[in-house]
Design a protein around this motif. Structure first.
Motif, PDB file in Angstrom:
ATOM      1  N   GLN A   1     -15.655   1.828  19.250  1.00 60.87           N
ATOM      2  CA  GLN A   1     -15.048   1.654  20.576  1.00 60.87           C
ATOM      3  C   GLN A   1     -14.167   0.406  20.615  1.00 60.87           C
ATOM      4  OE1 GLN A   1     -14.971   3.443  23.330  1.00 60.87           O
ATOM      5  NE2 GLN A   1     -16.597   4.906  23.067  1.00 60.87           N
ATOM      6  N   SER A   2     -14.656  -0.687  20.031  1.00 64.27           N
ATOM      7  CA  SER A   2     -13.887  -1.932  20.064  1.00 64.27           C
ATOM      8  C   SER A   2     -12.595  -1.804  19.273  1.00 64.27           C
ATOM      9  CB  SER A   2     -14.725  -3.096  19.543  1.00 64.27           C
ATOM     10  OG  SER A   2     -15.145  -2.867  18.225  1.00 64.27           O
TER      11      SER A   2
ATOM     12  N   THR B   1     -12.415   8.986  27.289  1.00 61.85           N
ATOM     13  CA  THR B   1     -13.781   8.759  27.755  1.00 61.85           C
ATOM     14  C   THR B   1     -13.828   7.680  28.841  1.00 61.85           C
ATOM     15  OG1 THR B   1     -14.286   7.045  26.120  1.00 61.85           O
ATOM     16  CG2 THR B   1     -14.672   9.337  25.463  1.00 61.85           C
ATOM     17  N   GLU B   2     -14.813   7.787  29.711  1.00 63.60           N
ATOM     18  CA  GLU B   2     -14.987   6.816  30.798  1.00 63.60           C
ATOM     19  C   GLU B   2     -15.217   5.406  30.258  1.00 63.60           C
ATOM     20  OE1 GLU B   2     -14.634   7.192  34.110  1.00 63.60           O
ATOM     21  OE2 GLU B   2     -13.982   9.238  33.685  1.00 63.60           O
ATOM     22  N   GLU B   3     -15.986   5.310  29.188  1.00 58.63           N
ATOM     23  CA  GLU B   3     -16.272   4.002  28.601  1.00 58.63           C
ATOM     24  C   GLU B   3     -15.007   3.352  28.040  1.00 58.63           C
ATOM     25  OE1 GLU B   3     -18.495   0.680  27.299  1.00 58.63           O
ATOM     26  OE2 GLU B   3     -18.829   2.203  28.818  1.00 58.63           O
ATOM     27  N   LEU B   4     -14.196   4.118  27.346  1.00 57.84           N
ATOM     28  CA  LEU B   4     -12.951   3.601  26.790  1.00 57.84           C
ATOM     29  C   LEU B   4     -11.989   3.200  27.906  1.00 57.84           C
ATOM     30  CD1 LEU B   4     -11.517   3.023  24.138  1.00 57.84           C
ATOM     31  CD2 LEU B   4     -10.649   5.351  24.164  1.00 57.84           C
TER      32      LEU B   4
ATOM     33  N   ARG C   1     -12.812   2.218  30.919  1.00 58.61           N
ATOM     34  CA  ARG C   1     -13.360   0.999  31.530  1.00 58.61           C
ATOM     35  C   ARG C   1     -13.035  -0.237  30.697  1.00 58.61           C
ATOM     36  NH1 ARG C   1     -17.414  -2.324  31.065  1.00 58.61           N
ATOM     37  NH2 ARG C   1     -18.359  -1.254  29.288  1.00 58.61           N
ATOM     38  N   LEU C   2     -13.196  -0.133  29.393  1.00 60.13           N
ATOM     39  CA  LEU C   2     -12.922  -1.268  28.515  1.00 60.13           C
ATOM     40  C   LEU C   2     -11.432  -1.634  28.497  1.00 60.13           C
ATOM     41  CD1 LEU C   2     -15.254  -0.326  25.526  1.00 60.13           C
ATOM     42  CD2 LEU C   2     -15.571  -2.209  27.157  1.00 60.13           C
TER      43      LEU C   2
END
Length: 60
Positions: free
Chosen positions: A6-7, A27-30, A32-33
């Motif tokens: 992800q990072s 993706t929601e996580e990506l 958000r980051l």
């Protein structure tokens, strides 16, 4: 199976944005980051959210 960090993805997308190119995240996580990093670097970005992902477009 090939797994992406992800990072690493966030770093690549932020590099695209800083170079004036659009970036896409699914993706929601990506999303958000990337939003957090856009805020951190105070970038002028247009956010185009769809049902399947999100486009980050530099505002020129």
């Amino acid at each position: 199976m090939f797994v992406l960090s992800q990072s690493k993805l966030v770093e690549e997308k932020m590099q695209q944005l800083m170079n004036g190119y659009s970036a896409y995240a699914e993706t929601e996580e990506l999303i958000r980051l990337i939003e957090r990093n856009v805020s951190k670097y105070d970038l002028d970005i247009i956010l185009d959210q769809t049902d399947v992902g999100c486009w980050f477009i530099p505002n020129k």
